[in-house]
Scaffold this motif. Structure first.
Motif, PDB file in Angstrom:
ATOM      1  N   GLY A 222      -2.284   6.036   7.480  1.00  0.00           N
ATOM      2  CA  GLY A 222      -2.951   5.060   6.665  1.00  0.00           C
ATOM      3  C   GLY A 222      -2.645   3.556   6.780  1.00  0.00           C
ATOM      4  O   GLY A 222      -2.239   3.194   8.085  1.00  0.00           O
ATOM      5  N   GLY A 223      -3.040   2.779   5.716  1.00  0.00           N
ATOM      6  CA  GLY A 223      -2.824   1.267   6.110  1.00  0.00           C
ATOM      7  C   GLY A 223      -1.496   0.845   6.510  1.00  0.00           C
ATOM      8  O   GLY A 223      -1.287  -0.229   7.487  1.00  0.00           O
ATOM      9  N   HIS A 232      -1.844   0.959  -1.499  1.00  0.00           N
ATOM     10  CA  HIS A 232      -1.996   1.846  -2.830  1.00  0.00           C
ATOM     11  C   HIS A 232      -1.275   2.956  -2.903  1.00  0.00           C
ATOM     12  O   HIS A 232      -0.822   3.192  -3.788  1.00  0.00           O
ATOM     13  CB  HIS A 232      -3.607   1.816  -3.420  1.00  0.00           C
ATOM     14  CG  HIS A 232      -4.218   3.220  -2.836  1.00  0.00           C
ATOM     15  ND1 HIS A 232      -4.530   3.654  -1.611  1.00  0.00           N
ATOM     16  CD2 HIS A 232      -4.307   4.395  -3.728  1.00  0.00           C
ATOM     17  CE1 HIS A 232      -5.178   4.706  -1.630  1.00  0.00           C
ATOM     18  NE2 HIS A 232      -4.756   5.414  -2.952  1.00  0.00           N
ATOM     19  N   ASP A 233      -0.874   3.426  -1.787  1.00  0.00           N
ATOM     20  CA  ASP A 233      -0.104   4.630  -1.542  1.00  0.00           C
ATOM     21  C   ASP A 233       0.766   4.637  -0.159  1.00  0.00           C
ATOM     22  O   ASP A 233       0.532   3.751   0.490  1.00  0.00           O
ATOM     23  CB  ASP A 233      -0.994   5.836  -1.863  1.00  0.00           C
ATOM     24  CG  ASP A 233      -1.906   5.984  -0.498  1.00  0.00           C
ATOM     25  OD1 ASP A 233      -2.079   5.366   0.368  1.00  0.00           O
ATOM     26  OD2 ASP A 233      -2.607   7.189  -0.366  1.00  0.00           O
ATOM     27  N   ASP A 235       0.880   7.308   3.147  1.00  0.00           N
ATOM     28  CA  ASP A 235       0.379   8.441   3.742  1.00  0.00           C
ATOM     29  C   ASP A 235       1.458   9.003   4.751  1.00  0.00           C
ATOM     30  O   ASP A 235       1.643   7.991   5.734  1.00  0.00           O
ATOM     31  CB  ASP A 235      -0.895   8.205   4.342  1.00  0.00           C
ATOM     32  CG  ASP A 235      -1.854   7.426   2.988  1.00  0.00           C
ATOM     33  OD1 ASP A 235      -2.357   8.115   2.252  1.00  0.00           O
ATOM     34  OD2 ASP A 235      -2.172   6.276   3.499  1.00  0.00           O
TER      35      ASP A 235
HETATM   36 MG    MG Z   1      -2.804   4.527   2.124  1.00  0.00          MG
END
Ligand code: MG
Ligand code: DCT
Length: 399
Positions: A222-223, A232-233, A235
């Motif tokens: 993810g990011g 936002h989370d 991963d």
């Molecule tokens: Mg993410």
């Protein structure tokens, strides 16, 4: 454009220049537009998009407009603004005039009007209008709750709700387990996760996995893999070199986290992987890997640089959204590429594979329609090579 500027300035165009703007020495043939030197590719997977965005004022505006189109289910304009956003993010310079847009893909009349507005008066009236729109405001608020998608937002909006308090106060609404957790931990999970918080979560996940399977691979995707400072989370991909060793690993990890008393919410989705099926053409389709959407209680003492911000209720922990995905080792490279994002980068990888290579790419694999065969890959490099693409580093995939 920057390209002619640098040529006028007499500077030679270096390989690095080409790489920055995503133009390889042998640009592939693109049907819809002439591919001359210095042309920005219409595919994000042929551009290098770092987090350095010189065109924030435009892309922020575009993102609001594209989200509004998503909320009113206007797919075409939504995609058009997402694509234009992505092109501007890849530029190594700021746009100063409409002439700067010449030759850029996806910057049509609609997007030009917005840019012209911003260049002239510092803001876009269209954006201002959206920001004060009832439906946009309500959808933005409702979809900020974990477990609330467009369908639920629509339902609540139609029932006349405009605030979360109104929704929560209505005893006739049935909330899913996910939405209940979403409301319960709203203050924490609606706040961005920092890189230090992500690292602390990574340590917990890694320690827990290795307690059970010492040689399992735990990778953040993810990011945060793309170098973002906030997300936002968090991963993660988890995989074991031997499939047998991985049997039940996700359930065991979840049980262990539960045992540690730090699992606030979890929803395990069992694998529905069927090798006989062709890869899905629909990007938004969820992949078939075993996965878990969780909320983990992170003790603030474990965070290296805990921000000064006071947490809700003065508690010593923060609820963090965590996704754990467990692909079989043979699919790992595809899962890693798919879960690393960005979403626009992934969309364009698939679009490129489909239109330029007659291949189908998804999070599980790559299928060559001409050869009627799956192409295997051990690393992301293998996949880019199969597609005839220059390798794009994760931090250059912020399209
Ligand atoms: Mg993410
Ligand atoms: N993804 C996917 N299939 C899905 C959902 C997501 O392949 N059904 C991919 C696309 C991006 C990546 O997984 C991670 O998803 P997010 O966490 O939503 O995006 P992000 O880039 O990590 O953004 P954020 O920093 O906000 O978490």
């Amino acid at each position: 454009t920057w390209f002619t500027e640098s040529m006028e300035a007499g500077k030679p165009v270096t390989v690095e220049d080409r790489h920055r703007i995503g133009v390889s020495a042998n640009p592939v043939h693109v049907k819809s537009m002439p591919q001359t030197m210095g042309t920005v590719s219409q595919y994000a997977c042929q551009r290098r998009t770092t987090l350095k965005n010189y065109n924030n004022i435009f892309t922020d505006a575009f993102e609001i407009l594209s989200q509004n189109y998503e909320f009113i289910e206007s797919e075409g304009p939504c995609l058009a603004f997402m694509r234009a956003t992505s092109v501007l993010k890849s530029l190594p310079h700021a746009i100063h005039s409409l002439q700067d847009l010449e030759g850029l893909p996806f910057l049509g009349d609609q997007t030009k009007d917005v840019i012209e507005d911003i260049l002239e008066c510092g803001h876009s009236s269209k954006v201002q209008h959206v920001l004060s729109d009832d439906r946009y405001k309500a959808f933005k608020l409702f979809t900020s709750v974990f477990g609330v998608g467009l369908k639920t937002a629509e339902k609540w909006y139609r029932r006349g709700f405009r605030s979360l308090e109104e929704v929560k106060a209505d005893s006739s609404i049935h909330f899913t387990k996910m939405q209940k957790a979403g409301f319960l931990y709203y203050d924490d999970i609606s706040r961005a996760v920092s890189r230090d918080e992500a690292s602390a979560i990574g340590q917990i996940v890694e320690d827990t996995v290795h307690l059970l399977v010492p040689d399992a691979l735990v990778v953040v995707t993810g990011g945060f893999r793309r170098g973002k400072e906030f997300g936002h989370d968090v991963d993660f991909l988890i995989t074991t070199p031997e499939t047998e060793k991985g049997e039940g690993i996700l359930h065991n990890v979840i049980n262990e986290l539960k045992h540690q008393g730090i699992l606030l919410y979890y929803d395990i989705v069992d694998a529905t992987f069927d090798k006989t099926k062709l890869p899905s053409k629909r990007f938004e389709a969820m992949d078939h890997f075993e996965k878990c959407f969780a909320i983990i209680k992170l003790n603030k003492k474990l965070v290296k640089c805990d921000g000064q911000e006071e947490s809700a209720g003065g508690k010593d922990w923060k609820a963090i959204r965590v996704d754990l995905v467990v692909p079989p080792v043979d699919n790992f490279a595809f899962a890693l590429l798919g879960w690393s994002g960005s979403r626009q980068f992934e969309r364009d990888l698939r679009r490129y594979a489909h239109y330029e290579k007659k291949m189908i790419l998804d999070n599980h694999g790559l299928y060559d329609k001409t050869k009627k065969t799956f192409l295997s890959a051990k690393t992301e490099n293998d996949i880019f090579a199969h597609l005839g693409l220059d390798f794009i580093e994760p931090w250059e995939r912020n399209a």
